[in-house]
Design a protein around this motif. Structure first.
Motif, PDB file in Angstrom:
ATOM      1  N   SER A  16      73.787 -43.810  12.879  1.00 14.16           N
ATOM      2  CA  SER A  16      73.076 -45.058  13.149  1.00 14.16           C
ATOM      3  C   SER A  16      73.491 -45.644  14.489  1.00 14.16           C
ATOM      4  O   SER A  16      74.587 -45.388  14.997  1.00 14.16           O
ATOM      5  CB  SER A  16      73.321 -46.073  12.029  1.00 14.16           C
ATOM      6  OG  SER A  16      74.695 -46.404  11.937  1.00 14.16           O
ATOM      7  N   PHE A  17      72.587 -46.435  15.054  1.00 12.76           N
ATOM      8  CA  PHE A  17      72.792 -47.128  16.315  1.00 12.76           C
ATOM      9  C   PHE A  17      72.324 -48.568  16.145  1.00 12.76           C
ATOM     10  O   PHE A  17      71.321 -48.819  15.474  1.00 12.76           O
ATOM     11  CB  PHE A  17      71.963 -46.484  17.447  1.00 12.76           C
ATOM     12  CG  PHE A  17      72.360 -45.090  17.806  1.00 12.76           C
ATOM     13  CD1 PHE A  17      73.069 -44.825  18.968  1.00 12.76           C
ATOM     14  CD2 PHE A  17      72.014 -44.015  16.993  1.00 12.76           C
ATOM     15  CE1 PHE A  17      73.427 -43.530  19.315  1.00 12.76           C
ATOM     16  CE2 PHE A  17      72.356 -42.718  17.326  1.00 12.76           C
ATOM     17  CZ  PHE A  17      73.077 -42.480  18.491  1.00 12.76           C
ATOM     18  N   GLY A  18      73.024 -49.497  16.773  1.00  8.61           N
ATOM     19  CA  GLY A  18      72.580 -50.877  16.788  1.00  8.61           C
ATOM     20  C   GLY A  18      73.083 -51.694  15.615  1.00  8.61           C
ATOM     21  O   GLY A  18      73.758 -51.196  14.708  1.00  8.61           O
ATOM     22  N   LEU A  25      64.725 -48.848  11.725  1.00 13.74           N
ATOM     23  CA  LEU A  25      63.899 -47.833  12.388  1.00 13.74           C
ATOM     24  C   LEU A  25      64.437 -46.453  12.040  1.00 13.74           C
ATOM     25  O   LEU A  25      65.580 -46.120  12.360  1.00 13.74           O
ATOM     26  CB  LEU A  25      63.929 -48.042  13.902  1.00 13.74           C
ATOM     27  CG  LEU A  25      63.074 -47.086  14.737  1.00 13.74           C
ATOM     28  CD1 LEU A  25      61.595 -47.391  14.518  1.00 13.74           C
ATOM     29  CD2 LEU A  25      63.411 -47.206  16.215  1.00 13.74           C
ATOM     30  N   LEU A  26      63.626 -45.653  11.375  1.00 13.69           N
ATOM     31  CA  LEU A  26      64.021 -44.315  10.939  1.00 13.69           C
ATOM     32  C   LEU A  26      63.385 -43.276  11.847  1.00 13.69           C
ATOM     33  O   LEU A  26      62.160 -43.244  12.007  1.00 13.69           O
ATOM     34  CB  LEU A  26      63.586 -44.082   9.493  1.00 13.69           C
ATOM     35  CG  LEU A  26      64.084 -42.795   8.831  1.00 13.69           C
ATOM     36  CD1 LEU A  26      65.604 -42.852   8.631  1.00 13.69           C
ATOM     37  CD2 LEU A  26      63.390 -42.584   7.482  1.00 13.69           C
ATOM     38  N   LEU A  27      64.213 -42.408  12.442  1.00  8.30           N
ATOM     39  CA  LEU A  27      63.757 -41.351  13.327  1.00  8.30           C
ATOM     40  C   LEU A  27      63.791 -40.016  12.597  1.00  8.30           C
ATOM     41  O   LEU A  27      64.833 -39.618  12.066  1.00  8.30           O
ATOM     42  CB  LEU A  27      64.648 -41.268  14.570  1.00  8.30           C
ATOM     43  CG  LEU A  27      64.702 -42.501  15.480  1.00  8.30           C
ATOM     44  CD1 LEU A  27      65.686 -42.260  16.629  1.00  8.30           C
ATOM     45  CD2 LEU A  27      63.320 -42.838  16.026  1.00  8.30           C
ATOM     46  N   ILE A  28      62.654 -39.311  12.583  1.00 11.47           N
ATOM     47  CA  ILE A  28      62.538 -38.034  11.874  1.00 11.47           C
ATOM     48  C   ILE A  28      62.227 -36.934  12.890  1.00 11.47           C
ATOM     49  O   ILE A  28      61.207 -36.995  13.589  1.00 11.47           O
ATOM     50  CB  ILE A  28      61.438 -38.085  10.801  1.00 11.47           C
ATOM     51  CG1 ILE A  28      61.600 -39.317   9.898  1.00 11.47           C
ATOM     52  CG2 ILE A  28      61.459 -36.813   9.960  1.00 11.47           C
ATOM     53  CD1 ILE A  28      60.501 -39.471   8.867  1.00 11.47           C
ATOM     54  N   CYS A  43      68.148 -43.334  21.571  1.00  9.30           N
ATOM     55  CA  CYS A  43      68.459 -44.171  20.414  1.00  9.30           C
ATOM     56  C   CYS A  43      69.055 -45.509  20.853  1.00  9.30           C
ATOM     57  O   CYS A  43      68.748 -46.561  20.280  1.00  9.30           O
ATOM     58  CB  CYS A  43      69.427 -43.447  19.479  1.00  9.30           C
ATOM     59  SG  CYS A  43      68.756 -41.952  18.721  1.00  9.30           S
ATOM     60  N   THR A  44      69.905 -45.457  21.875  1.00 10.70           N
ATOM     61  CA  THR A  44      70.524 -46.682  22.379  1.00 10.70           C
ATOM     62  C   THR A  44      69.481 -47.625  22.956  1.00 10.70           C
ATOM     63  O   THR A  44      69.548 -48.847  22.760  1.00 10.70           O
ATOM     64  CB  THR A  44      71.588 -46.344  23.433  1.00 10.70           C
ATOM     65  OG1 THR A  44      72.612 -45.551  22.825  1.00 10.70           O
ATOM     66  CG2 THR A  44      72.210 -47.597  24.013  1.00 10.70           C
ATOM     67  N   VAL A  53      68.789 -48.375  14.324  1.00 14.01           N
ATOM     68  CA  VAL A  53      68.226 -47.025  14.407  1.00 14.01           C
ATOM     69  C   VAL A  53      69.038 -46.067  13.545  1.00 14.01           C
ATOM     70  O   VAL A  53      70.269 -46.033  13.636  1.00 14.01           O
ATOM     71  CB  VAL A  53      68.224 -46.529  15.869  1.00 14.01           C
ATOM     72  CG1 VAL A  53      67.672 -45.116  15.957  1.00 14.01           C
ATOM     73  CG2 VAL A  53      67.431 -47.484  16.754  1.00 14.01           C
ATOM     74  N   VAL A  54      68.346 -45.279  12.735  1.00 18.02           N
ATOM     75  CA  VAL A  54      68.994 -44.202  11.978  1.00 18.02           C
ATOM     76  C   VAL A  54      68.268 -42.894  12.276  1.00 18.02           C
ATOM     77  O   VAL A  54      67.041 -42.807  12.168  1.00 18.02           O
ATOM     78  CB  VAL A  54      68.981 -44.481  10.463  1.00 18.02           C
ATOM     79  CG1 VAL A  54      69.400 -43.231   9.678  1.00 18.02           C
ATOM     80  CG2 VAL A  54      69.904 -45.638  10.123  1.00 18.02           C
TER      81      VAL A  54
END
Length: 282
Positions: A16-18, A25-28, A43-44, A53-54
């Motif tokens: 995770s970020f942030g 916010l999920l990134l796939i 991501c940053t 962010v994950v």
């Protein structure tokens, strides 16, 4: 730091970020890719724009569960799982994170998973961003050159993996931007060292090929949607993004000239800005 969660009957590795107070916010990620292929700086940027962010490893990739016992499937005829199962992985991870719903961003196969998640679990998706993806593999077939690198034999060792990565991204990368060869080699090495499982990539590809076309089901979505695609994409040609945007009511289509099947660093401010505009308006 990588964390492992038990979700949907498997283990899922994520980072995770942030701030946890940010918009979830999920990134796939896509076929054969790992969470590290969502670049740290990308991501940053999203985290700095107000997101929690994950990013995570899909099943059969990275440090998440691999289905070794299933072996190597015959493409187009059998599959250990389908994209809906991978969408349930995403929903299960959201449960572990304590997210009733999230903004969901998927790239390539990850876009297909994100679409499936929005279809099967609409209450879990606040906004949908589908990047360089398609409603189904028959909608946007790869060019001959891209198909050759996609379906080619797996590399036998680490050095061959690095060479193959350069060959692949030379073909499917962004023709309008200089290929960052150092980054390609570095990421390929990191991914190999985390986990190299070409059979797992084949199982993911089998899931893509046996999953039904989503065009008709996407027409029933009621979710703010952004579709991002490169004009020069050889692996999933632009028609895939156009078909996705046409299928989803009210979807915005953002096309980048010179972009291929990757996310060139010079476009990150505009891409993350468009995602943030979408999540901020929902």
């Amino acid at each position: 730091m990588t964390t492992r969660a038990s979700a949907n009957g498997i283990d899922i590795a994520y980072e995770s970020f942030g701030s946890p107070d940010g918009r979830p916010l999920l990134l796939i990620m896509g076929l054969g890719a790992q969470l590290i292929h969502w670049d740290d700086d990308f991501c940053t940027l999203l985290a700095e724009q107000g997101h929690h962010v994950v990013r995570y490893d899909n099943r059969d990739a990275g440090l998440s569960t691999h289905f070794h016992a299933e072996g190597v499937p015959r493409l187009g005829t059998s599959s250990a799982y389908v994209l809906d199962d991978m969408a349930r992985d995403a929903a299960g991870l959201m449960d572990v994170l304590g997210w009733p719903a999230a903004h969901v961003v998927g790239a390539s196969m990850g876009g297909m998973i994100a679409q499936a998640l929005a279809i099967r679990h609409p209450e879990r998706v606040l906004t949908l961003t589908s990047i360089m993806s398609t409603p189904g593999p028959s909608v946007a077939r790869p060019t001959e050159a891209a198909g050759a690198v996609l379906f080619g034999p797996p590399a036998a060792d680490r050095d061959a993996v690095l060479a193959q990565a350069l060959e692949t991204w030379t073909v499917i990368g962004s023709p309008g931007y200089e290929l960052d060869r150092e980054r390609v080699v570095r990421l390929a090495g990191l991914a190999y060292d985390r986990c190299y499982d070409p059979a797992g990539t084949t199982r993911q590809l089998a899931a893509v090929l046996v999953s039904p076309d989503r065009t008709d089901l996407l027409a029933g979505l009621d979710v703010p949607t952004l579709v991002i695609h490169g004009e020069g994409d050889q692996l999933v040609p632009l028609v895939g993004g156009q078909a996705t945007a046409a299928a989803i009511p009210g979807a915005e289509l953002l096309v980048f000239p010179g972009m291929g099947h990757d996310l060139p660093r010079p476009l990150w401010p505009e891409i993350t800005g468009a995602i943030t505009k979408l999540t901020g308006s929902a």
